[in-house]
Design a protein around this motif. Structure first.
Motif, mmCIF file in Angstrom:
data_model
loop_
_atom_site.group_PDB
_atom_site.id
_atom_site.type_symbol
_atom_site.label_atom_id
_atom_site.label_comp_id
_atom_site.label_asym_id
_atom_site.label_seq_id
_atom_site.Cartn_x
_atom_site.Cartn_y
_atom_site.Cartn_z
ATOM 1 N N GLU A 33 0.846 -1.195 0.000
ATOM 2 C CA GLU A 33 0.000 0.000 0.000
ATOM 3 C C GLU A 33 0.881 1.245 0.000
ATOM 4 O OE1 GLU A 33 -2.971 2.506 2.949
ATOM 5 O OE2 GLU A 33 -2.603 0.389 3.392
ATOM 6 N N LYS A 183 -7.465 1.660 -0.033
ATOM 7 C CA LYS A 183 -6.278 0.872 -0.393
ATOM 8 C C LYS A 183 -6.061 -0.294 0.564
ATOM 9 C CE LYS A 183 -3.883 4.608 -0.225
ATOM 10 N NZ LYS A 183 -2.801 5.602 -0.161
ATOM 11 N N MET A 184 -6.119 -0.022 1.877
ATOM 12 C CA MET A 184 -5.863 -1.078 2.849
ATOM 13 C C MET A 184 -6.916 -2.175 2.752
ATOM 14 S SD MET A 184 -5.445 -0.929 7.000
ATOM 15 C CE MET A 184 -7.200 -0.868 7.332
ATOM 16 N N CYS A 187 -6.198 -4.400 -0.157
ATOM 17 C CA CYS A 187 -5.091 -5.329 0.130
ATOM 18 C C CYS A 187 -5.562 -6.498 0.982
ATOM 19 C CB CYS A 187 -3.959 -4.582 0.850
ATOM 20 S SG CYS A 187 -3.104 -3.342 -0.138
ATOM 21 N N LEU A 188 -6.323 -6.202 2.036
ATOM 22 C CA LEU A 188 -6.777 -7.269 2.940
ATOM 23 C C LEU A 188 -7.775 -8.184 2.254
ATOM 24 C CD1 LEU A 188 -7.131 -5.322 6.308
ATOM 25 C CD2 LEU A 188 -5.230 -6.700 5.499
ATOM 26 N N TYR A 203 1.123 -8.284 3.243
ATOM 27 C CA TYR A 203 0.742 -6.883 3.135
ATOM 28 C C TYR A 203 1.773 -6.012 3.846
ATOM 29 C CZ TYR A 203 -1.695 -2.622 4.725
ATOM 30 O OH TYR A 203 -2.026 -1.333 5.034
ATOM 31 N N LYS A 205 3.069 -1.494 4.193
ATOM 32 C CA LYS A 205 2.747 -0.095 3.880
ATOM 33 C C LYS A 205 4.022 0.662 3.568
ATOM 34 C CE LYS A 205 -0.348 2.437 5.581
ATOM 35 N NZ LYS A 205 -1.233 3.304 6.399
ATOM 36 N N ASP A 255 -3.042 5.128 11.898
ATOM 37 C CA ASP A 255 -2.456 3.787 11.839
ATOM 38 C C ASP A 255 -2.431 3.130 13.213
ATOM 39 O OD1 ASP A 255 -2.111 3.786 9.151
ATOM 40 O OD2 ASP A 255 0.061 3.569 9.166
ATOM 41 N N LEU A 262 -6.715 -4.213 12.493
ATOM 42 C CA LEU A 262 -5.930 -4.771 11.389
ATOM 43 C C LEU A 262 -5.220 -6.047 11.818
ATOM 44 C CD1 LEU A 262 -4.727 -4.553 8.550
ATOM 45 C CD2 LEU A 262 -2.982 -3.035 9.471
ATOM 46 N N MET A 281 4.748 -2.705 9.998
ATOM 47 C CA MET A 281 4.142 -2.857 8.672
ATOM 48 C C MET A 281 4.867 -2.032 7.618
ATOM 49 S SD MET A 281 0.025 -2.913 9.326
ATOM 50 C CE MET A 281 -0.042 -1.198 9.835
#
Length: 487
Positions: A33, A183-184, A187-188, A203, A205, A255, A262, A281
């Protein structure tokens, strides 16, 4: 010459190596990401002198054969015609712009994901437009209870409803036209579908700021807070990293706040969470490439002051509220700086007081300050530009680099045929005129050759600059501020 505080070559090497290392960590497949700007990252180049605005894309070019691009856009943003404030274009048009830039750089754009898709008519029309270009488009849907109801999200009724994006390369760069694009979540969702198909993937960042291994009070990190003051972002010590490793690391509030959720999602998807903190991450190596901390600190303090002036103008335009100014003022107090620490401010205002007209000042990288006033032929910014080039080229101030016989026909063209009410030449127009004169005049040629030396110079105007003047100065690498008033 601009003083350098950052080793760009070292950064390109370390950053690409770190990303390759993270790909291996997950068995050969990584969804990365990307936060912030992939192109034209002028904030980074201002606070880390030596960082090139296109550093990220250059770094990724080293991984081009292993990477594909996945562009994400929120369908609601398409429906609302949401715009990028810095470019003045809608998010959907920016997606097309990003695709064109990536492809022109030789990157493979594998797919586009429409997140929070709910049959929005404009999103459907945009999908058709993309597919007419031969692009693959996928739909991801709203999930009730996102992001807190992990059991529901990580299930066939959550991520399972999303269309699976088919990817073919080990590094999938997930980018978007702006924040809130999803975006996150994309990805997940991919991790969930990969796991169901027996595909190992991970994944990570990539955010340049805040720089995790610099102190929270370091001017580089404080400048990031100033840059995002209108978004309610806030730097903070990563408590999860401190607990896991006994090491201070800086992250930002969003975050840190989302990490427990997350972590739970990754544990449910992968069987265990590979990260102990949100800092884990990240793959950002920028902090390791600072070679002169004092240069970066001073550049960052100037950036905070620039953000303050930009906020004053945005408040005057009604774009943001006054609370943003208050937040930046608090950051200025923390850094023990004020507008008096920006030398060009006083120089420009003093020049205005003397002449009674709008004026500008430019501080060259050696500390020399040059001013310019509003005249019959030139605007203040154009006059300042010419005066600066004279100083850099060792040309006597009394010499006219551009004859009035060249300027006057351009003025008539502007007023009589182009509908301009202001006959004075803007900065871009004066540079074009100088380039024409340089073909036959040696001194004009010498002056034109000095343009590259303007990079890193500081500039202040006693009034709000025209978009043409501001854009020209920024293209030359000049750092601009203006008083929040019209001429």
């Amino acid at each position: 010459m601009e003083k350098l505080g950052f080793d760009n070559k070292k950064y390109l090497e370390m950053q690409s190596a770190k990303i390759l290392e993270r790909i291996k960590m997950f068995g050969g497949k990584l969804y990365l990401e990307f936060g912030g700007k992939l192109f034209d990252d002028y904030h980074a180049s201002r606070v880390l002198p030596g960082f090139e605005p296109d550093s990220k894309i250059k770094m990724l070019s080293q991984l081009k054969d292993k990477a594909e691009i996945l562009v994400v856009i929120n369908a609601n943003d398409i429906e609302k015609n949401k715009q990028r404030s810095d470019l003045g274009i809608t998010y959907d048009l920016d997606v097309l712009r990003l695709i064109d830039i990536f492809e022109s750089q030789g990157f493979y754009v594998g797919s586009i994901v429409l997140t929070r898709f709910a049959e929005q008519p404009t999103a459907i029309a945009f999908q058709k437009r993309l597919e007419m270009r031969g692009l693959k488009v996928y739909r991801h849907y709203p999930i009730d209870g996102y992001p807190s109801e992990v059991e529901k999200i990580v299930s066939d009724n959550g991520y399972g409803k999303n269309e699976y994006v088919v990817t073919t390369r080990p590094l999938v760069i997930v980018t978007a036209p702006g924040p809130g694009s999803g975006k996150m979540a994309t990805c997940l969702s991919q991790l969930y579908h990969d796991n169901k198909r027996g595909v190992k993937s991970g994944y990570a960042k990539y955010e340049t700021f805040p720089v995790w291994n610099l102190p929270i009070t370091h001017p580089v990190n404080v400048a990031y807070e100033a840059a995002t003051a209108d978004l309610n972002d806030m730097n903070m010590i990563d408590p999860f990293h401190l607990e896991a490793y006994g090491q201070m690391a800086v992250n930002y509030n969003r975050d840190v706040e989302i990490f427990p959720v997350l972590s739970a999602m990754l544990q449910k998807v992968l069987g265990e969470c590979p990260y102990k903190s949100p800092t884990d991450m990240g793959v950002n190596m920028a902090g390791h490439c600072i070679v002169d901390d004092s240069v970066c600190q001073e550049a960052s303090k100037q950036e905070i002051l620039r953000r303050y002036y930009a906020a004053l103008i945005d408040v005057r335009k009604g774009v943001i509220g006054k609370e943003t100014i208050s937040k930046i003022e608090i950051l200025m107090q923390k850094m023990h700086i004020s507008i008096n620490d920006r030398a060009v401010v006083k120089a420009a205002l003093d020049k205005e007081t003397i002449t009674g007209k709008p004026a500008c000042a430019m501080q060259l990288t050696d500390g020399t300050i040059v001013t310019g006033k509003t005249g019959e032929l030139l605007g203040a910014s154009a006059a300042t530009m010419l005066n600066a080039l004279k100083v850099l080229g060792g040309i006597d101030d009394s010499i006219y680099l551009i004859s009035s016989t060249v300027i006057e026909p351009i003025q008539k063209l502007k007023v009589n045929h182009m509908g301009s009410a202001n006959p004075r030449l803007h900065t871009d127009e004066i540079l074009l005129s100088l380039a024409v004169c340089a073909a036959t005049d040696d001194k004009a040629k010498v002056a034109l050759a000095q343009l590259s030396k303007l990079k890193g110079a500081q500039f202040h105007s006693s009034v709000i600059l025209s978009p043409a003047d501001e854009m020209t100065l920024k293209k030359l690498g000049v750092n601009v501020t203006c008083e929040p008033k019209r001429s």
